[in-house]
Each structure stands twice: as C-alpha cells, then as structure tokens.
Design a protein around this motif. Structure first.
Motif, PDB file in Angstrom:
ATOM      1  N   ILE A 140       0.839  -1.193   0.000  1.00 10.29           N
ATOM      2  CA  ILE A 140       0.000   0.000   0.000  1.00 10.29           C
ATOM      3  C   ILE A 140       0.877   1.246   0.000  1.00 10.29           C
ATOM      4  O   ILE A 140       0.628   2.202  -0.739  1.00 10.29           O
ATOM      5  N   ASN A 152       0.438  12.181 -15.999  1.00 13.75           N
ATOM      6  CA  ASN A 152      -0.580  11.341 -16.636  1.00 13.75           C
ATOM      7  C   ASN A 152      -0.014  10.032 -17.167  1.00 13.75           C
ATOM      8  O   ASN A 152      -0.616   8.972 -17.042  1.00 13.75           O
ATOM      9  N   VAL A 155       0.792   7.551 -14.242  1.00 14.62           N
ATOM     10  CA  VAL A 155      -0.347   6.882 -13.614  1.00 14.62           C
ATOM     11  C   VAL A 155      -0.781   5.688 -14.444  1.00 14.62           C
ATOM     12  O   VAL A 155      -1.163   4.638 -13.920  1.00 14.62           O
ATOM     13  N   LEU A 162      -0.494  -2.200  -9.768  1.00 14.64           N
ATOM     14  CA  LEU A 162      -1.531  -2.393  -8.747  1.00 14.64           C
ATOM     15  C   LEU A 162      -2.324  -3.667  -9.026  1.00 14.64           C
ATOM     16  O   LEU A 162      -2.549  -4.486  -8.126  1.00 14.64           O
ATOM     17  N   LEU A 166      -2.578  -6.972  -6.670  1.00 13.43           N
ATOM     18  CA  LEU A 166      -3.846  -7.332  -6.033  1.00 13.43           C
ATOM     19  C   LEU A 166      -4.114  -8.818  -6.204  1.00 13.43           C
ATOM     20  O   LEU A 166      -4.524  -9.508  -5.260  1.00 13.43           O
ATOM     21  N   THR A 170      -4.294 -11.714  -3.216  1.00 16.24           N
ATOM     22  CA  THR A 170      -5.418 -12.635  -3.044  1.00 16.24           C
ATOM     23  C   THR A 170      -4.925 -14.074  -2.998  1.00 16.24           C
ATOM     24  O   THR A 170      -5.370 -14.867  -2.154  1.00 16.24           O
TER      25      THR A 170
ATOM     26  N   ILE B  20     -12.045  -9.312 -14.505  1.00 16.05           N
ATOM     27  CA  ILE B  20     -10.772  -8.574 -14.505  1.00 16.05           C
ATOM     28  C   ILE B  20     -10.198  -8.503 -15.919  1.00 16.05           C
ATOM     29  O   ILE B  20      -9.561  -7.532 -16.295  1.00 16.05           O
ATOM     30  N   ILE B  28     -13.535  -4.221 -14.343  1.00 16.17           N
ATOM     31  CA  ILE B  28     -12.274  -4.587 -13.678  1.00 16.17           C
ATOM     32  C   ILE B  28     -12.404  -4.369 -12.174  1.00 16.17           C
ATOM     33  O   ILE B  28     -12.031  -5.224 -11.366  1.00 16.17           O
ATOM     34  N   PHE B  32     -12.182  -7.202  -9.114  1.00 11.85           N
ATOM     35  CA  PHE B  32     -11.298  -7.258  -7.943  1.00 11.85           C
ATOM     36  C   PHE B  32     -12.089  -7.380  -6.652  1.00 11.85           C
ATOM     37  O   PHE B  32     -11.662  -8.054  -5.712  1.00 11.85           O
ATOM     38  N   LEU B  35     -13.122 -10.880  -6.416  1.00 11.65           N
ATOM     39  CA  LEU B  35     -11.944 -11.705  -6.125  1.00 11.65           C
ATOM     40  C   LEU B  35     -11.630 -11.694  -4.634  1.00 11.65           C
ATOM     41  O   LEU B  35     -11.384 -12.750  -4.024  1.00 11.65           O
ATOM     42  N   SER B  36     -11.669 -10.508  -4.025  1.00 15.67           N
ATOM     43  CA  SER B  36     -11.316 -10.470  -2.601  1.00 15.67           C
ATOM     44  C   SER B  36     -12.387 -11.173  -1.777  1.00 15.67           C
ATOM     45  O   SER B  36     -12.082 -11.824  -0.774  1.00 15.67           O
ATOM     46  N   ILE B  80      -7.938  -4.779   4.986  1.00 11.88           N
ATOM     47  CA  ILE B  80      -6.889  -4.491   4.010  1.00 11.88           C
ATOM     48  C   ILE B  80      -7.491  -4.377   2.615  1.00 11.88           C
ATOM     49  O   ILE B  80      -7.195  -3.442   1.865  1.00 11.88           O
ATOM     50  N   VAL B  84      -7.331  -1.192  -0.079  1.00 10.78           N
ATOM     51  CA  VAL B  84      -6.754  -1.305  -1.422  1.00 10.78           C
ATOM     52  C   VAL B  84      -7.809  -1.009  -2.481  1.00 10.78           C
ATOM     53  O   VAL B  84      -7.525  -0.365  -3.488  1.00 10.78           O
ATOM     54  N   TYR B  87      -8.213   2.616  -2.893  1.00  8.64           N
ATOM     55  CA  TYR B  87      -7.118   3.162  -3.705  1.00  8.64           C
ATOM     56  C   TYR B  87      -7.356   2.874  -5.189  1.00  8.64           C
ATOM     57  O   TYR B  87      -7.154   3.737  -6.051  1.00  8.64           O
ATOM     58  N   LEU B  88      -7.831   1.645  -5.472  1.00 14.80           N
ATOM     59  CA  LEU B  88      -8.070   1.257  -6.867  1.00 14.80           C
ATOM     60  C   LEU B  88      -9.117   2.157  -7.508  1.00 14.80           C
ATOM     61  O   LEU B  88      -8.971   2.604  -8.656  1.00 14.80           O
ATOM     62  N   LEU B  91      -7.560   5.462  -8.269  1.00 18.18           N
ATOM     63  CA  LEU B  91      -6.617   5.363  -9.389  1.00 18.18           C
ATOM     64  C   LEU B  91      -7.366   5.300 -10.718  1.00 18.18           C
ATOM     65  O   LEU B  91      -7.013   5.982 -11.683  1.00 18.18           O
ATOM     66  N   LEU B  92      -8.438   4.492 -10.752  1.00 16.72           N
ATOM     67  CA  LEU B  92      -9.195   4.365 -11.997  1.00 16.72           C
ATOM     68  C   LEU B  92      -9.870   5.696 -12.348  1.00 16.72           C
ATOM     69  O   LEU B  92      -9.942   6.083 -13.511  1.00 16.72           O
ATOM     70  N   ARG B  94      -8.762   8.654 -11.550  1.00 16.49           N
ATOM     71  CA  ARG B  94      -7.705   9.542 -12.047  1.00 16.49           C
ATOM     72  C   ARG B  94      -7.365   9.199 -13.504  1.00 16.49           C
ATOM     73  O   ARG B  94      -7.209  10.093 -14.348  1.00 16.49           O
ATOM     74  N   LEU B  95      -7.310   7.894 -13.805  1.00 18.04           N
ATOM     75  CA  LEU B  95      -7.035   7.485 -15.190  1.00 18.04           C
ATOM     76  C   LEU B  95      -8.118   8.009 -16.122  1.00 18.04           C
ATOM     77  O   LEU B  95      -7.841   8.488 -17.217  1.00 18.04           O
ATOM     78  N   ASP B  98      -7.620  11.725 -16.625  1.00 15.59           N
ATOM     79  CA  ASP B  98      -6.474  12.033 -17.473  1.00 15.59           C
ATOM     80  C   ASP B  98      -6.742  11.697 -18.927  1.00 15.59           C
ATOM     81  O   ASP B  98      -6.443  12.482 -19.820  1.00 15.59           O
TER      82      ASP B  98
END
Lengths: 502, 117
Positions: A140, A152, A155, A162, A166, A170, B20, B28, B32, B35-36, B80, B84, B87-88, B91-92, B94-95, B98
């Motif tokens: 993390i 950009n 990222v 990531l 992940l 798992t 995924i 996606i 995940f 999956l967890s 946990i 995560v 965060y994912l 991140l997605l 932000r992608l 962008d």
C-alpha cells in the motif's frame, strides 16, 4: 525494551510523527535523517547480536508460540534489516540533496518510512499471516509512492503494478488459508515441525507451488515479472533507488525463508522448477535490458536478470548455494540502488536519461563516470568487485550439481549484462556530441555523487573483503536451513497461554 | 455444505477472473471486489464443516466449537481489501480524468515503453 521489534517500531513512529509535522522543512529532514541513522545502528547491533548469539525471539503481548504472534530475528533477517536501513538512509539523504524542502512533497518521507516499516516487518515476522500483513503494508505504501508525484503517463504505468499485486495478494491469502487447514497452524516454527512428517503429501507440494507463484510474483521471477520494468522508471530517482534495492529482494528473502525454514526440504520437483524459472528470468531480463534505450529502463530490467541469479541459487538448494544467494543479495542491493542513484545524477546533468540525447559525461564529470563504471562492472561480475564473488559461488554450486545448461545461461546473461552496461557507458559517458550540454553548474550533482560514493565504498569493501562477508552469509544460510534450531529458539520463549513446545 | 461452498468459491473465482480480463474499468473494479470476497469465503471455509459445532463464544456451550481463527484472519483481510479497493477506485478515476476513457484496451493501445522521456 525489546530490541527485536525496534526495526518495525522506529520507522512506524517516525512516519506518524512526520505526518503530524506537516510541511517539509530542514528540521523535519534532520529528524528523518536521525531516525534513519538510528535504524541503521539498531540493525547493526542486531547483526552483531545474532552473529555472536542465538536468534532473538519476541512473543507479542507475551503470548507464547504457537498461539501468540512471534517476531524472530535470526542472522539472515538481521542482515536484511541492515541492508534495508542502509539503503533507506542513503536514498533519503540523496533525496535531500536532490531537491530543496520547498518543492518536496510533504507525503514522500512518511510514505518512505511506512514502506520501510512493511519491508522490515516482512523480515521479522514469524508466521505466515503476519507476512501477508507485512506485504500489504509494504504494497500500500508502494502504490501510494508510485503515484504520489506521477504525471498522466506515469499513472497509466502504475495501474498494471496495482492490478497484478492485487491478484498476488489474493493468492497469498488463499495460500495462508490452505496452510492453516493443512497444518493447523500459521507459525513458521510449528509448520516446520508438522510438515516434516507430511513431505510426501501432494497437498504440501501444491501449497509450495501456490506460494511459489505468490513470492515469485513479488520477486519478479519469469513469467511473472511484467509489472516491474514499466513501473520502476516512473519513480523519482531516490525512491527508485529504494524500490530497486529492497522490494523484489523481499520476495527473494521470503523464498529463502519459506523453502529453507518452513517447508520440508525434500520438495525436489519444486526446487528444480524454481532453478529453471530462474534460468529463464536471467535471459529474458537481460534481453529486455538490451531492448531499452533509457537508463532507468535498462536498470529496471537488470533487476530481473539479477533476481534470476539469486533464485537459481535457491533452486540449487544446498547450504553453500543458500550462502551464495545471501552474499548475492548483500552485493546486489547496494550495487543496484547506487546504480539507480548514478542514473538519477546523470539524468540531472544531461537533463534527460534517454541515451540518444545523453553524452559528454566522462569528460566533464569523471568522478560520476568512475562511480558508474565500478558499479556496472560489479553488476556484470568482473573480479575483484563484489558481483564476481557472488556469481562465482553460484556457478561453482551449479557445476557441482552438473547443471551445465543453467551455468551456461548464467554466463551468457553475465556477458549480455556487460554489453548493456557498455551501452549506457558508450552513449552517456563516452559519447560526445555538440548539442548535449552537461549542466555542471548545477552544484546538486556533487553532493548527490558523494552519497553514491559512500555506497560504492561499501560495495568495494564487500568485494575486497569477500571472505569475511561470505563467512557471515554462510552462517546465516546454515541457520536458515536448520529447522530444528529455529523451532527450538521459537518455542524456548515462554509466555502466557500455551505451554512451551508443541 | 462443504461441496456447495467449494463450488461457490470456484464460481466466484471464475467470475472475478472473467471480469478482470474485461476492458471496462467498472468491470475490472467489480472483478477485484469479487476476487477479494472469493478469497475471504475460502478462508472462512478453512475452519471446517460447521455441522454440529457451536458458535465460538467462550464460557457458553459444552460441545466442540467452530475454529474462530479463520474469522479473525478474514476480518484483517477485509480491512486491508477495503483500503486497497478504495485506492483502486481513486486510481481508476484519475485514469479516467487524465485519458478521458474508461476502456483499458484504448488506454494501452499505442504505447511504446522502450523510450521514456
């Protein structure tokens, strides 16, 4: 005050303190540097203690093993702690000289400390589930650092890192669950004792293969390395130095620990598989390095190729091979981090690290050229530099076991390593073209080079004093492989709860 | 019960893998999450068949108890996993901001990683 937990506690408390400190300032930097120095001192003291005495075991909350969580520091763990704190200190100082506090991201230092916390916890932990937690703390922090100062394009490269991690986490979780069902415990020492009677059980082999996938992914073993070469180059130089030195080596350490200390030793099929995967990793890694045309990309691929050497030593699976692997880890972490830092300095001077647009560095800054040359030749394995001794020992074991193909692959990988290092040397250092300017007036490079020079000095000392380092590595290897002594050390500590002994 | 649980876990893993491997960011992300959850369910099933066992509460009941340790492990794993996943999501997002796309294939279609400036 129990010393065994300090390598986790110190960076954790430092990170929290830095979070509350807020804005970057010279005082905040001094505090971080002092803390990193203190971590190095603690790690050095731990190496001394474990080398002269038995492993240190600390039951958390005074609950005895196997029901309580234990923290175990044996010689290998102490060596790894020393390496991680040394690399962290060097890269943090390098970062200080690279940028003034005004433009420093306020979260970078706390995240680096969190990363070190996770790495150190992975070295210290004495049970499988805590290893999972340590990996997650580390990952993390590494996700956050990867995207902290990213643009950009960066990222976009962080997402595969990531995603694949992940999946790896798992699978690790599933592996821990299976191990619990199979052995009825998650404690390393307890598993070691119970698994010995079950070594011909196919379920143990299946579990070993599952864990191999997980740790192979962390270490970057073929074919699970695709996340590494595109994600490391997006990091700023000091952070990349720390990542390249430590993160994949955590995977190698865990392979050593799990195959050596935890699982039974007669899983010959798994070891052979590992050795051949290592052969493939060496070759594909170095071919990837040749295909790249910028310094950080080449160095990122070299990490993989070097991982191949270490994993090959694990796959050969003799005490001497383990010692060679540990020696190689010690050599590699310092050389690799310092090469990334040299690359960062070269990129600062040329304002790019694209080899087509670099040049004139040897003429203007011979000191930097010398530092690069020493480390590059060490990486390729020329005597008397440290890389030679590591490779020599691994090849000797390979020849003893009559694995001629693997030895041939290793020699080929070394030659190609030399080739791709010369590619950087020719283009960036020897190459001369009128249009590429070397910004020598940018005085930052001098102090950055001093940090690298310190690392090179340590690396040279390892190469010239190889016998002493090898003696330490040998003792660490014997300790890792001695499951009874490990279990005795863990169960001799009494506490609340269970009676001592399984 | 064990067979059904095993089948359910298998189906969940298969669904997660399928999701995924899709191109859409949302799929996606869901992959995940599934999956967890599949991994958590697997951990739960590692405490063995619950038939005829009692809830793991100290001082109550005299019969054999369900193994409580996997449940403690799941709790840790859920926390946990939650972090995560958060965060994912960011991140997605932000992608998406962008690159103005939510299609992974489009994102990586024309990338040459051999040279980075």
């Amino acid at each position: 005050m129990n010393l065994a937990i300090q390598p986790v506690l110190l960076p954790l408390l430092t990170a929290v303190a830095l979070l509350f400190w807020g804005r970057p300032s010279p005082g905040r930097r001094t505090f971080t540097a002092i803390s990193a120095g203190a971590q190095l001192v603690v790690a050095g003291f731990l190496i001394h203690l474990t080398y002269t005495q038995s492993p240190l075991v600390m039951p958390m909350g005074n609950w005895a093993a196997p029901y309580g969580i234990v923290v175990v520091v044996d010689l290998l763990a102490a060596i790894m702690l020393g390496l991680s704190s040394f690399t962290a200190l060097a890269t943090i100082l390098y970062g200080f000289f690279e940028a003034s506090p005004r433009i420093e991201h306020p979260l970078r230092l706390p995240l680096v400390q969190f990363l070190v916390t996770g790495i150190n916890l992975a070295f210290l932990t004495g049970d499988l589930f805590n290893l999972f937690v340590a990996f997650e703390v580390m990952l993390i922090a590494s996700y956050a650092l990867l995207t902290l100062e990213a643009d950009n394009w960066d990222v976009k490269q962080a997402f595969p890192y990531l995603a694949i991690n992940l999946v790896g986490s798992t699978l690790f979780l599933c592996g821990a669950g299976f191990a619990y069902r199979l052995f009825g415990t998650l404690n390393f020492a307890d598993i070691a004792l119970r698994a010995r009677a079950m070594s011909d059980d196919p379920r143990v082999t299946a579990l070993a293969l599952l864990l191999l996938v997980v740790f192979g992914l962390k270490a970057g073993v073929f074919p699970l390395y695709c996340w590494l070469p595109n994600s490391y180059p997006i990091l700023p130089a000091p952070v990349a130095g720390l990542y390249s030195g430590m993160l994949t080596k955590v995977g190698v350490y865990v392979l050593l620990r799990v195959l050596g200390t935890v699982l039974p030793h007669d899983l010959a099929g798994v070891h052979t598989l590992l050795a051949w995967l290592a052969g493939a990793t060496m070759i594909f890694g170095v071919l990837g390095a040749i295909s790249r045309n910028f310094i950080r990309g080449i160095l990122s691929y070299h990490i993989l190729s070097q991982i191949g050497f270490m994993v090959l030593a694990i796959g050969l699976f003799t005490p001497f091979a383990f010692a060679a692997c540990i020696f190689y880890i010690i050599h590699h972490i310092i050389v690799k981090s310092s090469l990334f830092l040299v690359g960062g300095t070269a990129a600062l001077l040329n304002r790019t690290d694209n080899l087509d647009r670099m040049g004139n560095l040897w003429r203007q800054t011979p000191l930097l050229g010398l530092l690069f040359l020493l480390q590059a030749l060490s990486l390729a394995g020329l005597p008397p530099l440290s890389g030679f001794w590591g490779k020599y020992a691994i090849l000797v074991v390979g020849l003893e076991q009559r694995e001629f193909v693997l030895v041939g692959l290793a020699i080929l990988a070394s030659i190609l390593t030399l080739f791709s290092m010369l590619k950087i040397w020719n283009a960036a250092f020897w190459g001369s073209s009128e249009e590429c300017e070397v910004c020598v007036w940018d005085w930052r490079w001098l102090r950055m080079s001093q940090i690298v020079a310190g690392m090179v000095a340590v690396s040279l000392a390892i190469g010239l004093g190889a016998e002493g380092v090898f003696r330490v590595a040998n003792r660490a290897a014997i300790q890792v492989l001695d499951q009874e002594a490990y279990a005795r050390a863990v169960f001799s500590v009494t506490g609340k709860g269970a009676p001592a002994g399984p | 019960m064990q067979i059904e649980t095993a089948l359910l876990i298998g189906v969940l893993f298969a669904c997660a893998t399928y999701l995924i491997l899709q191109n859409s960011f949302v799929k996606i992300l869901f992959g995940f999450i599934v999956l967890s959850n599949a991994a958590n369910l697997l951990l739960l099933s590692m405490s063995g068949a619950p038939d005829g066992r009692e809830a793991p509460i100290a001082g109550q009941g005299a019969g054999p108890m369900v193994d409580p340790l996997p449940q403690a492990l799941i709790l840790t794993a859920i926390v946990i996993g939650f972090g995560v996943t958060a965060y994912l999501v960011v991140l997605l997002y932000r992608l998406f901001l962008d690159q103005k796309t939510t299609n992974a294939a489009e994102l990586y279609a024309d990338q040459d990683t051999s040279e980075h400036t």
